[in-house]
Scaffold this active site. Structure first.
Site, PDB file in Angstrom:
ATOM      1  N   ASP A 261       0.848  -1.182   0.000  1.00  0.00           N
ATOM      2  CA  ASP A 261       0.000   0.000   0.000  1.00  0.00           C
ATOM      3  C   ASP A 261       0.888   1.238   0.000  1.00  0.00           C
ATOM      4  O   ASP A 261       1.581   1.506   0.968  1.00  0.00           O
ATOM      5  CB  ASP A 261      -0.872  -0.032   1.259  1.00  0.00           C
ATOM      6  CG  ASP A 261      -1.688   1.221   1.402  1.00  0.00           C
ATOM      7  OD1 ASP A 261      -2.176   1.714   0.381  1.00  0.00           O
ATOM      8  OD2 ASP A 261      -1.827   1.709   2.542  1.00  0.00           O
ATOM      9  N   GLY A 312      -3.365  10.067  -6.726  1.00  0.00           N
ATOM     10  CA  GLY A 312      -3.989  11.380  -6.514  1.00  0.00           C
ATOM     11  C   GLY A 312      -5.458  11.479  -6.856  1.00  0.00           C
ATOM     12  O   GLY A 312      -6.046  12.540  -6.722  1.00  0.00           O
ATOM     13  N   CYS A 317      -8.057  12.210  -1.102  1.00  0.00           N
ATOM     14  CA  CYS A 317      -6.636  12.370  -1.391  1.00  0.00           C
ATOM     15  C   CYS A 317      -6.285  13.818  -1.735  1.00  0.00           C
ATOM     16  O   CYS A 317      -6.958  14.451  -2.541  1.00  0.00           O
ATOM     17  CB  CYS A 317      -6.313  11.463  -2.575  1.00  0.00           C
ATOM     18  SG  CYS A 317      -4.645  11.620  -3.123  1.00  0.00           S
ATOM     19  N   ARG A 380     -14.212   5.251  -0.752  1.00  0.00           N
ATOM     20  CA  ARG A 380     -15.444   5.993  -0.463  1.00  0.00           C
ATOM     21  C   ARG A 380     -16.689   5.134  -0.662  1.00  0.00           C
ATOM     22  O   ARG A 380     -17.609   5.125   0.154  1.00  0.00           O
ATOM     23  CB  ARG A 380     -15.526   7.230  -1.369  1.00  0.00           C
ATOM     24  CG  ARG A 380     -16.662   8.178  -1.077  1.00  0.00           C
ATOM     25  CD  ARG A 380     -16.917   9.100  -2.275  1.00  0.00           C
ATOM     26  NE  ARG A 380     -17.265   8.346  -3.461  1.00  0.00           N
ATOM     27  CZ  ARG A 380     -18.504   7.973  -3.778  1.00  0.00           C
ATOM     28  NH1 ARG A 380     -19.509   8.309  -3.007  1.00  0.00           N
ATOM     29  NH2 ARG A 380     -18.735   7.268  -4.861  1.00  0.00           N
ATOM     30  N   TRP A 404     -11.676   8.546   6.480  1.00  0.00           N
ATOM     31  CA  TRP A 404     -10.451   9.347   6.493  1.00  0.00           C
ATOM     32  C   TRP A 404      -9.351   8.668   5.696  1.00  0.00           C
ATOM     33  O   TRP A 404      -9.288   7.444   5.614  1.00  0.00           O
ATOM     34  CB  TRP A 404      -9.992   9.640   7.922  1.00  0.00           C
ATOM     35  CG  TRP A 404      -9.692   8.445   8.768  1.00  0.00           C
ATOM     36  CD1 TRP A 404      -8.494   7.855   8.961  1.00  0.00           C
ATOM     37  CD2 TRP A 404     -10.635   7.690   9.557  1.00  0.00           C
ATOM     38  NE1 TRP A 404      -8.611   6.781   9.809  1.00  0.00           N
ATOM     39  CE2 TRP A 404      -9.912   6.654  10.197  1.00  0.00           C
ATOM     40  CE3 TRP A 404     -12.008   7.791   9.798  1.00  0.00           C
ATOM     41  CZ2 TRP A 404     -10.520   5.739  11.042  1.00  0.00           C
ATOM     42  CZ3 TRP A 404     -12.609   6.866  10.633  1.00  0.00           C
ATOM     43  CH2 TRP A 404     -11.874   5.863  11.243  1.00  0.00           C
ATOM     44  N   GLU A 406      -5.607   7.413   4.503  1.00  0.00           N
ATOM     45  CA  GLU A 406      -4.478   6.782   5.184  1.00  0.00           C
ATOM     46  C   GLU A 406      -3.329   7.764   5.371  1.00  0.00           C
ATOM     47  O   GLU A 406      -2.468   7.579   6.216  1.00  0.00           O
ATOM     48  CB  GLU A 406      -4.011   5.551   4.413  1.00  0.00           C
ATOM     49  CG  GLU A 406      -4.934   4.368   4.534  1.00  0.00           C
ATOM     50  CD  GLU A 406      -5.051   3.861   5.962  1.00  0.00           C
ATOM     51  OE1 GLU A 406      -4.030   3.423   6.503  1.00  0.00           O
ATOM     52  OE2 GLU A 406      -6.159   3.901   6.529  1.00  0.00           O
ATOM     53  N   ARG A 416       3.199   4.233   4.397  1.00  0.00           N
ATOM     54  CA  ARG A 416       2.883   4.032   2.985  1.00  0.00           C
ATOM     55  C   ARG A 416       3.622   5.032   2.084  1.00  0.00           C
ATOM     56  O   ARG A 416       3.490   4.992   0.880  1.00  0.00           O
ATOM     57  CB  ARG A 416       1.373   4.064   2.749  1.00  0.00           C
ATOM     58  CG  ARG A 416       0.710   5.386   2.883  1.00  0.00           C
ATOM     59  CD  ARG A 416      -0.802   5.210   2.952  1.00  0.00           C
ATOM     60  NE  ARG A 416      -1.403   4.678   1.744  1.00  0.00           N
ATOM     61  CZ  ARG A 416      -1.832   5.411   0.723  1.00  0.00           C
ATOM     62  NH1 ARG A 416      -1.679   6.725   0.740  1.00  0.00           N
ATOM     63  NH2 ARG A 416      -2.401   4.863  -0.313  1.00  0.00           N
ATOM     64  N   GLU A 429      -1.359  13.857   3.362  1.00  0.00           N
ATOM     65  CA  GLU A 429      -1.743  13.624   1.968  1.00  0.00           C
ATOM     66  C   GLU A 429      -3.206  13.192   1.872  1.00  0.00           C
ATOM     67  O   GLU A 429      -3.669  12.748   0.833  1.00  0.00           O
ATOM     68  CB  GLU A 429      -0.829  12.575   1.316  1.00  0.00           C
ATOM     69  CG  GLU A 429       0.570  13.094   1.079  1.00  0.00           C
ATOM     70  CD  GLU A 429       1.364  12.278   0.071  1.00  0.00           C
ATOM     71  OE1 GLU A 429       0.797  11.738  -0.884  1.00  0.00           O
ATOM     72  OE2 GLU A 429       2.596  12.201   0.251  1.00  0.00           O
ATOM     73  N   GLY A 485     -26.411  15.092 -18.079  1.00  0.00           N
ATOM     74  CA  GLY A 485     -27.272  15.037 -16.899  1.00  0.00           C
ATOM     75  C   GLY A 485     -28.660  15.517 -17.285  1.00  0.00           C
ATOM     76  O   GLY A 485     -28.915  15.868 -18.443  1.00  0.00           O
TER      77      GLY A 485
HETATM   78  P1  IMP Z   1     -11.671   6.436  -3.359  1.00  0.00           P
HETATM   79  O1  IMP Z   1     -12.277   5.145  -3.802  1.00  0.00           O
HETATM   80  O2  IMP Z   1     -11.817   7.528  -4.368  1.00  0.00           O
HETATM   81  O3  IMP Z   1     -12.152   6.849  -1.999  1.00  0.00           O
HETATM   82  O4  IMP Z   1     -10.092   6.191  -3.254  1.00  0.00           O
HETATM   83  C1  IMP Z   1      -9.530   5.237  -2.397  1.00  0.00           C
HETATM   84  C2  IMP Z   1      -8.041   5.201  -2.615  1.00  0.00           C
HETATM   85  O5  IMP Z   1      -7.436   6.429  -2.213  1.00  0.00           O
HETATM   86  C3  IMP Z   1      -7.297   4.171  -1.801  1.00  0.00           C
HETATM   87  O6  IMP Z   1      -7.398   2.870  -2.309  1.00  0.00           O
HETATM   88  C4  IMP Z   1      -5.862   4.694  -1.845  1.00  0.00           C
HETATM   89  O7  IMP Z   1      -5.191   4.346  -3.023  1.00  0.00           O
HETATM   90  C5  IMP Z   1      -6.080   6.194  -1.857  1.00  0.00           C
HETATM   91  N1  IMP Z   1      -5.845   6.794  -0.538  1.00  0.00           N
HETATM   92  C6  IMP Z   1      -6.219   6.354   0.681  1.00  0.00           C
HETATM   93  N2  IMP Z   1      -5.874   7.226   1.646  1.00  0.00           N
HETATM   94  C7  IMP Z   1      -5.239   8.234   1.025  1.00  0.00           C
HETATM   95  C8  IMP Z   1      -4.649   9.449   1.487  1.00  0.00           C
HETATM   96  O8  IMP Z   1      -4.679   9.801   2.668  1.00  0.00           O
HETATM   97  N3  IMP Z   1      -4.072  10.217   0.537  1.00  0.00           N
HETATM   98  C9  IMP Z   1      -4.049   9.874  -0.779  1.00  0.00           C
HETATM   99  N4  IMP Z   1      -4.633   8.781  -1.262  1.00  0.00           N
HETATM  100  C10 IMP Z   1      -5.223   7.959  -0.368  1.00  0.00           C
END
Ligand code: IMP
Length: 499
Positions: A261, A312, A317, A380, A404, A406, A416, A429, A485
């Site tokens: 990770d 990113g 993030c 999310r 939140w 990581e 990480r 980050e 939309g």
């Molecule tokens: P989401 O599905 O858009 O919420 O993205 C989840 C992904 O964000 C995770 O699998 C990680 O790769 C990344 N991620 C998790 N925590 C952080 C962080 O604090 N900063 C940047 N990327 C993150």
């Protein structure tokens, strides 16, 4: 001189799929979402495939043992977060591997001296109407009784009434003994017309609850992701700092797949970690994250079983704002998928890729798959469900769950970030946030899967492999996004999200 990429990097929302011919046989019931997660040679089967192309993110607020069992039951995989002690993470892995379908760890537990009000508060918080009453109020304490809604009458009972005065005491309970099989537990449930059967050990300590409804729902999950011992398949996140101790503990606990990770995986730290794991253990390992061809090939060379793509784009993030690194998720997937295809043609080895982060709408998943991802990782999305590790809270008139990053101060997962030397970054980050509470994993997954299958039928594809091979994808202009939309009408329901 610096190298420039003058094509703007793109996100999923900038693309649409163009339908292909839909045959009469292109029905959702005929679509398979089975997908490889570990590399394999041409003509051979991958060691591990998912039955649905979903994985839950390596995050404290997303992937614990409860999420892992729930998602594996539906055919996907969780990667249990690594930002906890090695012992705690291994214990979570063990819980998933030892989980027996139908036997659940009690999620609502109170002590006998607590009150009816506490029962009501807990019910409001997690929706469960069966509460185990244990000596110490934990899910594994000595079982003293059970409370269900049949044990109290709100119009008559005082809210400060102590639980011991109205619970069904252990002496009146029908219970099962540790080690009994599910059919045996179900016989007891049916013979005694129970909704819930507690399972206790010889000293009366609570082990599991078996619910009548869970037995039925388990039969409804034919896609469950099981190993050869009929235990659920589970993944776990590791880092490049303490892998010498963490990996042996996770392997001993029975983990099936590891993933490193990290926000940026194109590093010698990852190369060394993958090599060491491959040399010392017979366990699958993914690496990442990368966003280009070079990063992908470097990790493949290290021996990675799959490669995770995305920098990113995650919802929480702020890596791009803080450090200025990253790439639009669609551009990253497109380039890596091209490199993967070329590698496959040259070597006959297929390395699955995972699109990680930035999935906002369900159709983004279909696009990621069409662009070449074999599965997606989401944070999310899963954080919103009952099964995520966080509490359901009420903020204003809305129910929410916490979520939140990581890389936030809250998670303090500095391991990480592969900056070498001792960990301890001085900036964040990721952010700490709420996401709207959305109900159970299963009901949401079913809806998302229906949409994906329906789109695949529009594209005339009955498998992910076929979708990747035949999809036609178009860029859309900023103006046509508006057209996409509901527009030029007055919406009756202003909360309509358009998803
Ligand atoms: P989401 O599905 O858009 O919420 O993205 C989840 C992904 O964000 C995770 O699998 C990680 O790769 C990344 N991620 C998790 N925590 C952080 C962080 O604090 N900063 C940047 N990327 C993150």
């Amino acid at each position: 001189m610096a190298h420039y990429y003058m094509e703007p990097s793109r996100t999923f929302s900038e693309f649409l799929l163009i339908p292909n011919l839909t045959l009469k046989s292109s029905t959702p019931a005929n679509v398979s979402l089975k997908t490889p997660i570990t590399k394999f040679k041409k003509g051979e089967e991958p060691a591990i495939s998912l039955n649905i192309p979903f994985s839950s993110a390596v995050m404290q607020s997303v992937s614990d043992h409860n999420m892992a069992t729930a998602l594996a039951r539906c055919g996907g995989i969780s990667f249990i977060f690594g930002s906890q002690s090695i012992e705690d993470q291994a214990a979570m892995v063990r819980k998933v591997k030892e989980y027996k379908a139908g036997f659940v760890v009690s999620r609502s537990n109170l002590k006998p001296e607590q009150t009816l009000q506490d029962v009501l508060d807990l019910k409001e918080e997690n929706g469960h109407s069966t509460v185990a009453i244990t000596e110490d109020g934990t899910s594994t304490g000595k079982l003293l009784g059970i409370v269900t809604s049949r044990d109290y009458r709100l119009s008559r009972d005082a809210l400060d009434k102590p639980i011991h005065s109205f619970m069904t005491p252990f002496s009146s309970l029908i219970y099962g003994k540790a080690g009994m099989s599910l059919p045996e537990a179900n016989d007891l449930i049916w013979d005694n017309k129970l909704n819930c059967l507690p399972i206790v050990d010889e000293q009366q300590y609570l082990q599991h609850l078996v619910f009548r409804k869970d037995y039925d729902s388990d039969k409804e999950n034919p896609l469950g992701l099981l190993d050869e011992n009929k235990s659920y398949i589970v993944g776990a996140g590791i880092n490049t700092k303490d892998y010498l101790e963490r990996v042996p503990a996770l392997v001993a606990a029975g983990v099936d797949v590891l993933v490193i990770d990290s926000s940026d995986g194109y590093s010698e730290w990852q190369y060394e970690t993958v090599k060491w794991v491959k040399q010392n253990f017979d366990v699958k390992i993914g690496a990442g994250n990368v966003v280009d061809r070079e990063g992908f090939l470097y990790l493949v060379e290290s021996g990675a079983d799959f490669v995770k793509v995305g920098i990113g784009g995650g919802s929480i993030c702020i890596t791009r704002e803080q450090k200025g690194i990253g790439r639009g998720q669609a551009s990253a997937i497109i380039e890596v998928a091209e490199a993967r295809q070329q590698y496959y043609e040259e070597t006959g080895i297929y390395v699955p890729i995972c699109s990680d982060g930035g999935i906002v709408h369900d159709y983004h998943i279909t696009l990621a798959l069409a662009m070449g991802a074999d599965f997606v990782m989401m944070g999310r999305y899963f954080a919103r469900f009952d099964e995520s590790p966080t509490k359901k809270l009420k903020v204003g008139n809305n129910f929410v769950k916490e979520f939140w990053g990581e890389g936030s101060n809250r998670a303090r997962n500095w391991q990480r970030y592969d900056t070498g030397g001792k960990s301890g970054l001085v900036f964040e980050e990721g952010v700490d946030s709420y996401v709207p509470y959305a109900g159970t994993l299963k009901e949401n997954l079913d809806k998302t899967i229906s949409k994906i299958k329906s789109t695949m039928c529009n594209c005339g594809s009955l498998s992910i492999e076929e979708l990747q091979r035949t999809a036609r994808i178009t860029l859309v202009s900023a103006t046509s996004l508006v057209e996409g939309g509901a527009h030029d009408v007055m919406l009756k329901d202003s909360t309509m999200s358009g998803e």
